[in-house]
Every structure is written in structure tokens, then in C-alpha cells.
Scaffold this motif. Sequence first.
Motif, PDB file in Angstrom:
ATOM      1  N   HIS A 134      -6.609   6.463   4.407  1.00  0.00           N
ATOM      2  CA  HIS A 134      -5.521   6.888   3.447  1.00  0.00           C
ATOM      3  C   HIS A 134      -4.014   6.503   4.125  1.00  0.00           C
ATOM      4  O   HIS A 134      -3.030   6.758   3.363  1.00  0.00           O
ATOM      5  CB  HIS A 134      -5.540   8.233   2.897  1.00  0.00           C
ATOM      6  CG  HIS A 134      -5.354   9.324   4.004  1.00  0.00           C
ATOM      7  ND1 HIS A 134      -6.147   9.744   4.781  1.00  0.00           N
ATOM      8  CD2 HIS A 134      -4.266  10.125   4.436  1.00  0.00           C
ATOM      9  CE1 HIS A 134      -5.782  10.692   5.620  1.00  0.00           C
ATOM     10  NE2 HIS A 134      -4.663  10.802   5.520  1.00  0.00           N
TER      11      HIS A 134
ATOM     12  N   LEU B 180     -11.833   5.765  -4.463  1.00  0.00           N
ATOM     13  CA  LEU B 180     -11.850   4.352  -4.193  1.00  0.00           C
ATOM     14  C   LEU B 180     -12.702   3.839  -3.107  1.00  0.00           C
ATOM     15  O   LEU B 180     -13.002   2.818  -3.110  1.00  0.00           O
ATOM     16  CB  LEU B 180     -10.537   3.778  -4.250  1.00  0.00           C
ATOM     17  CG  LEU B 180      -9.361   4.156  -5.404  1.00  0.00           C
ATOM     18  CD1 LEU B 180      -8.157   3.596  -5.056  1.00  0.00           C
ATOM     19  CD2 LEU B 180     -10.119   3.642  -6.727  1.00  0.00           C
TER      20      LEU B 180
ATOM     21  N   LYS C 100      -8.238  -2.867  -3.507  1.00  0.00           N
ATOM     22  CA  LYS C 100      -9.009  -1.667  -4.083  1.00  0.00           C
ATOM     23  C   LYS C 100      -7.736  -0.876  -4.969  1.00  0.00           C
ATOM     24  O   LYS C 100      -7.892  -0.670  -6.035  1.00  0.00           O
ATOM     25  CB  LYS C 100      -9.924  -0.804  -3.361  1.00  0.00           C
ATOM     26  CG  LYS C 100     -11.309  -1.573  -3.065  1.00  0.00           C
ATOM     27  CD  LYS C 100     -12.077  -0.536  -2.266  1.00  0.00           C
ATOM     28  CE  LYS C 100     -13.385  -1.235  -1.765  1.00  0.00           C
ATOM     29  NZ  LYS C 100     -13.977  -0.323  -0.746  1.00  0.00           N
ATOM     30  N   LEU C 101      -6.980  -0.464  -3.953  1.00  0.00           N
ATOM     31  CA  LEU C 101      -5.820   0.243  -4.377  1.00  0.00           C
ATOM     32  C   LEU C 101      -5.133  -0.282  -5.543  1.00  0.00           C
ATOM     33  O   LEU C 101      -4.656   0.237  -6.739  1.00  0.00           O
ATOM     34  CB  LEU C 101      -4.974   0.881  -3.335  1.00  0.00           C
ATOM     35  CG  LEU C 101      -3.740   1.643  -3.666  1.00  0.00           C
ATOM     36  CD1 LEU C 101      -4.460   3.085  -4.128  1.00  0.00           C
ATOM     37  CD2 LEU C 101      -2.977   1.839  -2.290  1.00  0.00           C
TER      38      LEU C 101
ATOM     39  N   LEU D 193      -7.462   9.736  -3.562  1.00  0.00           N
ATOM     40  CA  LEU D 193      -7.592   8.120  -3.910  1.00  0.00           C
ATOM     41  C   LEU D 193      -8.668   7.494  -2.650  1.00  0.00           C
ATOM     42  O   LEU D 193      -9.279   6.558  -2.783  1.00  0.00           O
ATOM     43  CB  LEU D 193      -6.177   7.435  -3.777  1.00  0.00           C
ATOM     44  CG  LEU D 193      -5.518   7.688  -4.986  1.00  0.00           C
ATOM     45  CD1 LEU D 193      -3.994   7.190  -4.646  1.00  0.00           C
ATOM     46  CD2 LEU D 193      -5.926   7.142  -6.220  1.00  0.00           C
ATOM     47  N   GLU D 194      -8.428   7.832  -1.233  1.00  0.00           N
ATOM     48  CA  GLU D 194      -9.252   7.425  -0.334  1.00  0.00           C
ATOM     49  C   GLU D 194     -10.954   7.689  -0.700  1.00  0.00           C
ATOM     50  O   GLU D 194     -11.805   6.671  -0.641  1.00  0.00           O
ATOM     51  CB  GLU D 194      -9.054   8.232   0.986  1.00  0.00           C
ATOM     52  CG  GLU D 194      -9.803   7.501   2.228  1.00  0.00           C
ATOM     53  CD  GLU D 194      -9.468   8.275   3.238  1.00  0.00           C
ATOM     54  OE1 GLU D 194     -10.212   8.226   4.293  1.00  0.00           O
ATOM     55  OE2 GLU D 194      -8.903   9.247   3.416  1.00  0.00           O
TER      56      GLU D 194
ATOM     57  N   THR E 244      -4.734   0.590  -9.580  1.00  0.00           N
ATOM     58  CA  THR E 244      -3.324   0.976 -10.345  1.00  0.00           C
ATOM     59  C   THR E 244      -3.108   0.076 -11.313  1.00  0.00           C
ATOM     60  O   THR E 244      -2.515   0.354 -12.353  1.00  0.00           O
ATOM     61  CB  THR E 244      -2.261   0.719  -9.128  1.00  0.00           C
ATOM     62  OG1 THR E 244      -2.583   1.526  -7.949  1.00  0.00           O
ATOM     63  CG2 THR E 244      -1.007   1.096  -9.527  1.00  0.00           C
TER      64      THR E 244
ATOM     65  N   ASP F 296      -9.005  -2.475   1.385  1.00  0.00           N
ATOM     66  CA  ASP F 296      -8.604  -1.211   0.772  1.00  0.00           C
ATOM     67  C   ASP F 296      -7.248  -1.437   0.028  1.00  0.00           C
ATOM     68  O   ASP F 296      -7.209  -0.922  -1.102  1.00  0.00           O
ATOM     69  CB  ASP F 296      -8.147  -0.391   1.996  1.00  0.00           C
ATOM     70  CG  ASP F 296      -9.260  -0.154   2.876  1.00  0.00           C
ATOM     71  OD1 ASP F 296     -10.413   0.275   2.212  1.00  0.00           O
ATOM     72  OD2 ASP F 296      -9.249   0.107   4.161  1.00  0.00           O
TER      73      ASP F 296
ATOM     74  N   ALA G 276       0.742  -1.293  -0.005  1.00  0.00           N
ATOM     75  CA  ALA G 276      -0.014  -0.038  -0.064  1.00  0.00           C
ATOM     76  C   ALA G 276       0.806   1.197  -0.047  1.00  0.00           C
ATOM     77  O   ALA G 276       0.586   1.985  -0.658  1.00  0.00           O
ATOM     78  CB  ALA G 276      -0.969   0.132   1.067  1.00  0.00           C
TER      79      ALA G 276
ATOM     80  N   ASP H 250      -3.195  10.744  -1.443  1.00  0.00           N
ATOM     81  CA  ASP H 250      -3.600   9.710  -0.747  1.00  0.00           C
ATOM     82  C   ASP H 250      -5.074   9.979  -0.411  1.00  0.00           C
ATOM     83  O   ASP H 250      -5.860   9.175  -0.442  1.00  0.00           O
ATOM     84  CB  ASP H 250      -2.839   9.150   0.560  1.00  0.00           C
ATOM     85  CG  ASP H 250      -2.221  10.211   1.160  1.00  0.00           C
ATOM     86  OD1 ASP H 250      -2.963  11.645   0.914  1.00  0.00           O
ATOM     87  OD2 ASP H 250      -1.701  10.025   1.987  1.00  0.00           O
TER      88      ASP H 250
ATOM     89  N   PHE I  26       0.780   4.027  -3.002  1.00  0.00           N
ATOM     90  CA  PHE I  26       0.596   5.440  -2.820  1.00  0.00           C
ATOM     91  C   PHE I  26       1.750   6.328  -3.172  1.00  0.00           C
ATOM     92  O   PHE I  26       1.640   7.319  -3.830  1.00  0.00           O
ATOM     93  CB  PHE I  26       0.236   5.831  -1.197  1.00  0.00           C
ATOM     94  CG  PHE I  26      -1.261   5.556  -0.663  1.00  0.00           C
ATOM     95  CD1 PHE I  26      -2.223   5.919  -1.666  1.00  0.00           C
ATOM     96  CD2 PHE I  26      -1.389   4.885   0.383  1.00  0.00           C
ATOM     97  CE1 PHE I  26      -3.561   5.766  -1.211  1.00  0.00           C
ATOM     98  CE2 PHE I  26      -2.736   4.534   0.852  1.00  0.00           C
ATOM     99  CZ  PHE I  26      -3.912   4.970   0.069  1.00  0.00           C
TER     100      PHE I  26
ATOM    101  N   LEU J 149     -12.056   4.003  -0.091  1.00  0.00           N
ATOM    102  CA  LEU J 149     -10.967   3.426   1.042  1.00  0.00           C
ATOM    103  C   LEU J 149     -11.519   3.868   2.359  1.00  0.00           C
ATOM    104  O   LEU J 149     -11.887   4.836   2.778  1.00  0.00           O
ATOM    105  CB  LEU J 149      -9.687   3.576   0.808  1.00  0.00           C
ATOM    106  CG  LEU J 149      -9.015   3.524  -0.604  1.00  0.00           C
ATOM    107  CD1 LEU J 149      -7.773   3.775  -0.599  1.00  0.00           C
ATOM    108  CD2 LEU J 149      -9.060   2.050  -0.986  1.00  0.00           C
TER     109      LEU J 149
END
Length: 172
Positions: A113, A108, A125-126, A104-105, A130, A122, A87, A101, A91, A110
Motif C-alpha cells: 500500500h 485489489l 490495478k489501482l 485497497l491493497e 479508479t 499494482d 499511485a 490504502d 491513493f 496489491l
Amino acid sequence: MTSSKDYKRQIMNDLAGGNVHGIDEKATTPEKEYANFDDFAKRSSRDERREMIGRGFHPDRIPSSQMEPELRKAISQIKPHERDDVARDLFKHLKGRGLSDRDLEKQLGLSTHHASRMNEDDVTKLAAFTYHSHPDIFQDVLADQPTIMKFFSNPLVGAAVGAIAAKWLGKR
């Protein structure tokens, strides 16, 4: 083959028997042959891992719809500190592309972050985001954090890992 496990087993049997034609025709040197995945992860250079990963892990070769379940399963099996490292690396690289971050939180969905507080969902998903949107970053992170590849089993993903394994194990 009746299942992905049978398919994966057949790939590994073919590789063990030296049936790896067309992967990389360059001759290997004994010091570049690896006994197993862990040996490869320890002794190979980041550039070497990046080159091999770049050939196999791309949305053009393995669709996101097949990669995402594999990521979920693999991320659930790695150690918590390794998950944090994945992660954190994702990031860091995404920040270099102008994606914060916190953004993106929100984007997505999440739970946080903070890489060290992220749960398996989480990180999945990240990583899936990506892989789909920034495959070069995904490949860089896999090169830096290769442990996750040990847990892929989908036939297409397995074939990519199998091709890489042929190089790792030096079977020609």
C-alpha cells in the motif's frame, strides 16, 4: 484501417490537416495554442486539462475492457517516479472517499500500500479500479499527471487523445 496503429495515424493526419470539426467550436487564442504534448502539459492549467480529459476519459465512452490494457502499457512506459506520483495521487483522492490504502491493497490484491514501492502491475490495478469505480478521480489524476496519456494507442483511447490533441495543437 487494418490496425490500431493505422487508425491512430489517420486520426493524427486528420488532426494535422485541421479536420477536427465538432470538438470544440470556441475560437482559440494564440497564447492557448500548444506546440506539442509536453508544451500543453507545462503551460496549460489543471482546470483546462481536467475539462478536456473529462470529455474523453469516462467508462461510458471507453469501456474498462479497452482502457485497462492501455493503462498497463502506458504505466509500464512512464518513469518510475512518475508512476509513484500517479499511485500517490490515486491513493490520496480515494482516501478522500473513505477508501484506505490498506483496504485497497487487500481488495485489489496489491503487493503493497506504499506508493513508492508499488510495481507497474499494482499501479495498473489501482488505476483501472479508479477508472471504473471513480472516473472523476481518474480524470483528476490524469489532469495532475498528464504524462501517462502520451502512451495510449487503442483506437477508442486514441480518438479521445486525438480530440484533446486538437485543442493542444490549436488546429481548427
